[in-house]
Design a protein around this motif. Structure first.
Motif, PDB file in Angstrom:
ATOM      1  N   ASP A  36       0.821  -1.193   0.000  1.00 40.61           N
ATOM      2  CA  ASP A  36       0.000   0.000   0.000  1.00 40.61           C
ATOM      3  C   ASP A  36       0.857   1.247   0.000  1.00 40.61           C
ATOM      4  O   ASP A  36       0.483   2.269  -0.565  1.00 40.61           O
ATOM      5  CB  ASP A  36      -0.924   0.009   1.224  1.00 40.61           C
ATOM      6  N   ALA A  37       1.998   1.175   0.690  1.00 39.63           N
ATOM      7  CA  ALA A  37       2.895   2.313   0.727  1.00 39.63           C
ATOM      8  C   ALA A  37       3.850   2.228  -0.438  1.00 39.63           C
ATOM      9  O   ALA A  37       4.045   1.178  -1.040  1.00 39.63           O
ATOM     10  CB  ALA A  37       3.668   2.331   2.052  1.00 39.63           C
ATOM     11  N   PRO A  38       4.480   3.328  -0.815  1.00 36.94           N
ATOM     12  CA  PRO A  38       5.440   3.293  -1.899  1.00 36.94           C
ATOM     13  C   PRO A  38       6.569   2.339  -1.580  1.00 36.94           C
ATOM     14  O   PRO A  38       6.991   2.175  -0.450  1.00 36.94           O
ATOM     15  CB  PRO A  38       5.948   4.752  -1.954  1.00 36.94           C
ATOM     16  N   ALA A  39       7.086   1.683  -2.627  1.00 36.02           N
ATOM     17  CA  ALA A  39       8.201   0.767  -2.435  1.00 36.02           C
ATOM     18  C   ALA A  39       9.370   1.498  -1.817  1.00 36.02           C
ATOM     19  O   ALA A  39       9.666   2.629  -2.135  1.00 36.02           O
ATOM     20  CB  ALA A  39       8.594   0.143  -3.774  1.00 36.02           C
ATOM     21  N   GLY A  40      10.053   0.782  -0.931  1.00 36.61           N
ATOM     22  CA  GLY A  40      11.207   1.386  -0.293  1.00 36.61           C
ATOM     23  C   GLY A  40      10.892   1.997   1.048  1.00 36.61           C
ATOM     24  O   GLY A  40      11.796   2.418   1.750  1.00 36.61           O
ATOM     25  N   SER A  41       9.592   2.074   1.414  1.00 35.53           N
ATOM     26  CA  SER A  41       9.244   2.637   2.723  1.00 35.53           C
ATOM     27  C   SER A  41       9.632   1.666   3.811  1.00 35.53           C
ATOM     28  O   SER A  41       9.173   0.534   3.836  1.00 35.53           O
ATOM     29  CB  SER A  41       7.743   2.927   2.790  1.00 35.53           C
ATOM     30  N   SER A  42      10.514   2.080   4.721  1.00 41.45           N
ATOM     31  CA  SER A  42      10.985   1.196   5.777  1.00 41.45           C
ATOM     32  C   SER A  42      10.221   1.380   7.077  1.00 41.45           C
ATOM     33  O   SER A  42      10.429   0.653   8.025  1.00 41.45           O
ATOM     34  CB  SER A  42      12.484   1.437   6.043  1.00 41.45           C
ATOM     35  N   ARG A 101      10.449  -4.133  18.147  1.00 37.95           N
ATOM     36  CA  ARG A 101      10.605  -4.348  16.688  1.00 37.95           C
ATOM     37  C   ARG A 101      10.611  -3.026  15.933  1.00 37.95           C
ATOM     38  O   ARG A 101      11.386  -2.854  14.970  1.00 37.95           O
ATOM     39  CB  ARG A 101       9.455  -5.238  16.165  1.00 37.95           C
ATOM     40  N   LEU A 102       9.797  -2.067  16.358  1.00 37.60           N
ATOM     41  CA  LEU A 102       9.781  -0.769  15.683  1.00 37.60           C
ATOM     42  C   LEU A 102      11.037   0.036  15.999  1.00 37.60           C
ATOM     43  O   LEU A 102      11.459   0.877  15.192  1.00 37.60           O
ATOM     44  CB  LEU A 102       8.545   0.023  16.112  1.00 37.60           C
ATOM     45  N   ARG A 103      11.623  -0.225  17.141  1.00 37.33           N
ATOM     46  CA  ARG A 103      12.847   0.485  17.501  1.00 37.33           C
ATOM     47  C   ARG A 103      14.043  -0.008  16.688  1.00 37.33           C
ATOM     48  O   ARG A 103      14.971   0.757  16.403  1.00 37.33           O
ATOM     49  CB  ARG A 103      13.119   0.291  18.998  1.00 37.33           C
ATOM     50  N   LEU A 104      14.001  -1.281  16.306  1.00 37.17           N
ATOM     51  CA  LEU A 104      15.102  -1.883  15.565  1.00 37.17           C
ATOM     52  C   LEU A 104      14.946  -1.640  14.070  1.00 37.17           C
ATOM     53  O   LEU A 104      13.979  -1.019  13.621  1.00 37.17           O
ATOM     54  CB  LEU A 104      15.171  -3.380  15.881  1.00 37.17           C
ATOM     55  N   SER A 105      15.888  -2.146  13.333  1.00 38.76           N
ATOM     56  CA  SER A 105      15.984  -1.849  11.903  1.00 38.76           C
ATOM     57  C   SER A 105      14.681  -2.103  11.153  1.00 38.76           C
ATOM     58  O   SER A 105      14.136  -3.211  11.176  1.00 38.76           O
ATOM     59  CB  SER A 105      17.098  -2.694  11.278  1.00 38.76           C
ATOM     60  N   GLY A 106      14.223  -1.071  10.503  1.00 40.33           N
ATOM     61  CA  GLY A 106      13.066  -1.217   9.629  1.00 40.33           C
ATOM     62  C   GLY A 106      13.457  -1.538   8.213  1.00 40.33           C
ATOM     63  O   GLY A 106      12.604  -1.781   7.349  1.00 40.33           O
ATOM     64  N   VAL A 155      12.269 -11.566  -2.749  1.00 42.61           N
ATOM     65  CA  VAL A 155      12.748 -10.298  -3.315  1.00 42.61           C
ATOM     66  C   VAL A 155      11.657  -9.242  -3.267  1.00 42.61           C
ATOM     67  O   VAL A 155      11.880  -8.102  -2.833  1.00 42.61           O
ATOM     68  CB  VAL A 155      13.243 -10.512  -4.761  1.00 42.61           C
ATOM     69  N   ASP A 156      10.468  -9.606  -3.719  1.00 38.36           N
ATOM     70  CA  ASP A 156       9.369  -8.629  -3.739  1.00 38.36           C
ATOM     71  C   ASP A 156       8.972  -8.201  -2.322  1.00 38.36           C
ATOM     72  O   ASP A 156       8.661  -7.033  -2.070  1.00 38.36           O
ATOM     73  CB  ASP A 156       8.159  -9.229  -4.456  1.00 38.36           C
ATOM     74  N   THR A 157       8.997  -9.161  -1.403  1.00 39.33           N
ATOM     75  CA  THR A 157       8.628  -8.844  -0.020  1.00 39.33           C
ATOM     76  C   THR A 157       9.639  -7.890   0.605  1.00 39.33           C
ATOM     77  O   THR A 157       9.266  -6.920   1.276  1.00 39.33           O
ATOM     78  CB  THR A 157       8.551 -10.128   0.817  1.00 39.33           C
ATOM     79  N   VAL A 158      10.913  -8.177   0.410  1.00 40.65           N
ATOM     80  CA  VAL A 158      11.947  -7.308   0.977  1.00 40.65           C
ATOM     81  C   VAL A 158      11.894  -5.932   0.345  1.00 40.65           C
ATOM     82  O   VAL A 158      12.056  -4.902   1.022  1.00 40.65           O
ATOM     83  CB  VAL A 158      13.343  -7.961   0.784  1.00 40.65           C
ATOM     84  N   ALA A 159      11.657  -5.875  -0.961  1.00 43.98           N
ATOM     85  CA  ALA A 159      11.609  -4.585  -1.648  1.00 43.98           C
ATOM     86  C   ALA A 159      10.442  -3.737  -1.150  1.00 43.98           C
ATOM     87  O   ALA A 159      10.555  -2.511  -1.013  1.00 43.98           O
ATOM     88  CB  ALA A 159      11.504  -4.796  -3.162  1.00 43.98           C
ATOM     89  N   ALA A 160       9.309  -4.380  -0.861  1.00 41.63           N
ATOM     90  CA  ALA A 160       8.135  -3.621  -0.408  1.00 41.63           C
ATOM     91  C   ALA A 160       8.322  -3.096   1.012  1.00 41.63           C
ATOM     92  O   ALA A 160       7.783  -2.041   1.356  1.00 41.63           O
ATOM     93  CB  ALA A 160       6.892  -4.512  -0.476  1.00 41.63           C
ATOM     94  N   ARG A 161       9.089  -3.820   1.817  1.00 46.32           N
ATOM     95  CA  ARG A 161       9.336  -3.414   3.203  1.00 46.32           C
ATOM     96  C   ARG A 161       8.043  -3.143   3.971  1.00 46.32           C
ATOM     97  O   ARG A 161       7.936  -2.180   4.709  1.00 46.32           O
ATOM     98  CB  ARG A 161      10.236  -2.173   3.255  1.00 46.32           C
ATOM     99  N   ARG A 162       7.077  -3.995   3.744  1.00 44.63           N
ATOM    100  CA  ARG A 162       5.795  -3.846   4.398  1.00 44.63           C
ATOM    101  C   ARG A 162       5.501  -4.971   5.379  1.00 44.63           C
ATOM    102  O   ARG A 162       4.540  -4.920   6.137  1.00 44.63           O
ATOM    103  CB  ARG A 162       4.664  -3.803   3.360  1.00 44.63           C
ATOM    104  N   ALA A 163       6.329  -6.020   5.379  1.00 51.51           N
ATOM    105  CA  ALA A 163       6.022  -7.199   6.195  1.00 51.51           C
ATOM    106  C   ALA A 163       5.981  -6.860   7.677  1.00 51.51           C
ATOM    107  O   ALA A 163       5.107  -7.340   8.410  1.00 51.51           O
ATOM    108  CB  ALA A 163       7.052  -8.297   5.925  1.00 51.51           C
ATOM    109  N   ARG A 164       6.929  -6.042   8.135  1.00 55.13           N
ATOM    110  CA  ARG A 164       6.968  -5.710   9.554  1.00 55.13           C
ATOM    111  C   ARG A 164       5.668  -5.039   9.994  1.00 55.13           C
ATOM    112  O   ARG A 164       5.047  -5.432  10.991  1.00 55.13           O
ATOM    113  CB  ARG A 164       8.159  -4.797   9.850  1.00 55.13           C
TER     114      ARG A 164
END
Length: 550
Positions: free
Chosen positions: A9-15, A57-62, A258-267
């Protein structure tokens, strides 16, 4: 067969997760605060654990996505882990168990250290890979992936199962690796698929070892697996087929990664689902009806009346009426009669009724103004109409709030009566005027008696030449004067006593009303306000639930 990546839903690359996750966590934190001591302890502990886990989890690497490979013995998850990593990092084999500790492979080390520390991955089992995934797909990258190979969930070692249980609660993406022979394993479905069925958006099913199947059997196996997962509540399950024996056998799985990591939405999506699960349970503690603002006026009035009776205010008012009349007798009564009364034994005088105000005040310095049993009886039913439409945990909390100061009420009621006493124990001015008049009559009567004695003595000795005032013939007239003064004193006393009797009842009513007002303040402070505060807490809980629900 592959599936699409996680929703983006968010632009790709949003951490960073969307602002909705942070707002929902804040709302969940307030819900836990509101429900503390009221709702089910296990539910609050689960919500508290989620808040702690989400906060960490939010404090650590996004920029990193934590993906777990979990499965049973022989499913080939370690082989799949090695195939994705491109190195033999995790031991493989058919013996039970093969992987005893979680192994982690990280693409991109910046910020990964604290994350791996939080995941509690042994440093001996941490590996790093270059960011390039596939030379034939230069646009594809696993940079930011933390891939975990977990112990077998069906291991005979309890510590291994506990390790799996811990990681599946904190992973951003859950990957369950099954094989064609045991994809319907009861332990997997009962312990993980069903409990985490609502996590379908962050769950991926990998049917591994499809090289054991004929091409036409693969689709049948996938269809049967999908049917089984949907029957267990996993909506629209995402299934990928893999084989570690062929060169391109894991390409579909790697594409999903690859797609999941690129989207950075899983967290963020994982946290959203976890919040959904807890929020829906909390929502069950919210009633449909709007809660009242507090105790209604009728029940408040009844409570004040009961507490007034419990404190003995009517008896105190009656005692003060008697004290008023008795004290009035000291001012408006005929002093001669009072003198005669004092010559006799009078138990009322031994009670020092002129100091009744101080004695009554001292009587209420301790918790004897009301009996605890009477106070408890007065509190019965004060919240009956308030808790009718409340869920039981909140109804119980409201009832507890009404009785939260029950032990303090007897002393507080006694103190309120003590403070109410001085206002109506003053001496009216007209009492002093009557008393002055009565002593004037006593003086006249006394002078008359002395005059008579003087006349009698003068007449006895036969004194001659006395003035007209010493004429013995005046004795009857002076006697009449003395009798009249006595009569006027007695009549004045009787008339004033009638006036006192009429006004004493008014004083008693004023006293009782004043004590009732003081007791009403105590009732508001110790009963009504705690109930209103608890109802307000419940109202805020209901409002907050709407901000946390999806």
């Amino acid at each position: 067969m592959t599936t699409s990546a996680l929703s983006a839903d968010a632009p790709a690359g949003s951490s960073e997760p969307g602002p909705g996750v942070a707002a929902r966590l804040d709302g969940l934190r307030r819900l836990v605060q509101y429900g503390a001591g009221r709702l089910d302890r296990d539910l609050l502990d689960e919500a508290g654990a989620l808040l702690d886990r989400a906060g960490e989890r939010l404090r650590l690497s996004g920029d990193h996505t934590v993906v777990t490979l979990a499965g049973g013995t022989g499913s080939g998850k370690s082989s799949l882990f090695n195939a994705v990593c491109g190195l033999e990092l995790s031991p493989t084999g058919m013996r039970r168990p093969m992987t005893s500790k979680a192994h982690a492979c990280v693409w991109g080390l910046d910020g990964a250290g604290p994350l791996l520390d939080w995941l509690d991955v042994d440093k001996r089992h941490r590996y790093a890979r270059a960011s390039a995934l596939d030379l034939r797909r230069p646009d594809s990258s696993l940079h930011g992936l933390v891939l975990l190979d977990l112990p077998d969930h069906d291991s005979i070692q309890a510590v291994h199962r506990a390790e799996v249980d811990r990681f599946v609660t904190i992973a951003d993406l859950l990957v369950w690796v099954v094989d064609p022979q045991k994809y319907a394993d009861a332990a997997l479905h009962r312990n993980y698929i069903v409990p985490f069925a609502r996590h379908a958006g962050v769950t991926l099913i990998v049917l591994n070892q499809v090289d054991r199947l004929q091409p036409h059997e693969i689709d049948d196996c996938v269809a049967d697996l999908r049917r089984l997962l949907e029957a267990e509540g996993l909506a629209d399950p995402r299934i990928v087929t893999t084989s570690t024996l062929s060169e391109d056998g894991v390409r579909g799985f790697r594409d999903v990664l690859v797609d999941t990591v690129a989207a950075r939405r899983a967290r963020g999506e994982r946290l959203d689902v976890d919040i959904d699960k807890v929020a829906e349970r909390l929502a069950r503690e919210r009633g449909d009806a709007e809660p009242p603002a507090g105790v209604d006026a009728a029940r408040r009035t009844e409570l004040v009346r009961s507490l007034t009776d419990a404190a003995g205010a009517p008896a105190v008012a009656e005692a003060m009426e008697s004290a008023y009349e008795l004290r009035a007798a000291d001012f408006v009564g005929w002093p001669v009669s009072a003198l005669i009364s004092r010559l006799r034994s009078d138990p009322l005088r031994r009670m020092r009724l002129t100091e009744l105000r101080e004695e009554l005040r001292n009587a209420f310095t301790g918790p004897i103004g009301a009996q605890q049993g009477d106070v408890d009886a007065a509190l019965q039913g004060v919240t009956d109409g308030v808790t009718t439409d409340l869920p039981e945990p909140w109804a119980r909390a409201v009832r507890a709030a009404a009785r939260s100061h029950a032990g303090e009420l007897p002393e507080a009621l006694g103190a309120s009566l003590k403070d109410a006493l001085p206002a109506f124990n003053q001496v009216p001015r007209w009492w002093w005027l009557v008393k002055t008049w009565q002593y004037f009559l006593v003086l006249v009567s006394g002078l008359g008696v002395l005059w008579i004695l003087l006349l009698a003595g003068t007449g006895t000795v036969g004194a001659d030449g006395a003035g007209a005032l010493l004429d013995a013939g005046l004795i009857p007239y002076v006697a009449i004067l003395v009798v009249c003064t006595h009569g006027m004193g007695a009549l004045t006393s009787a008339a004033c006593r009638n006036l006192v009797a009429l006004s004493s009842s008014k004083h008693g009513q004023r006293m009782e009303r004043h004590m009732s007002e003081s007791i009403a303040k105590v009732a508001d402070e110790k009963v009504i306000e705690p109930v209103a505060a608890e109802l307000d807490r419940y109202a805020r809980f209901r409002e907050e639930v709407t901000t946390v629900l999806p």
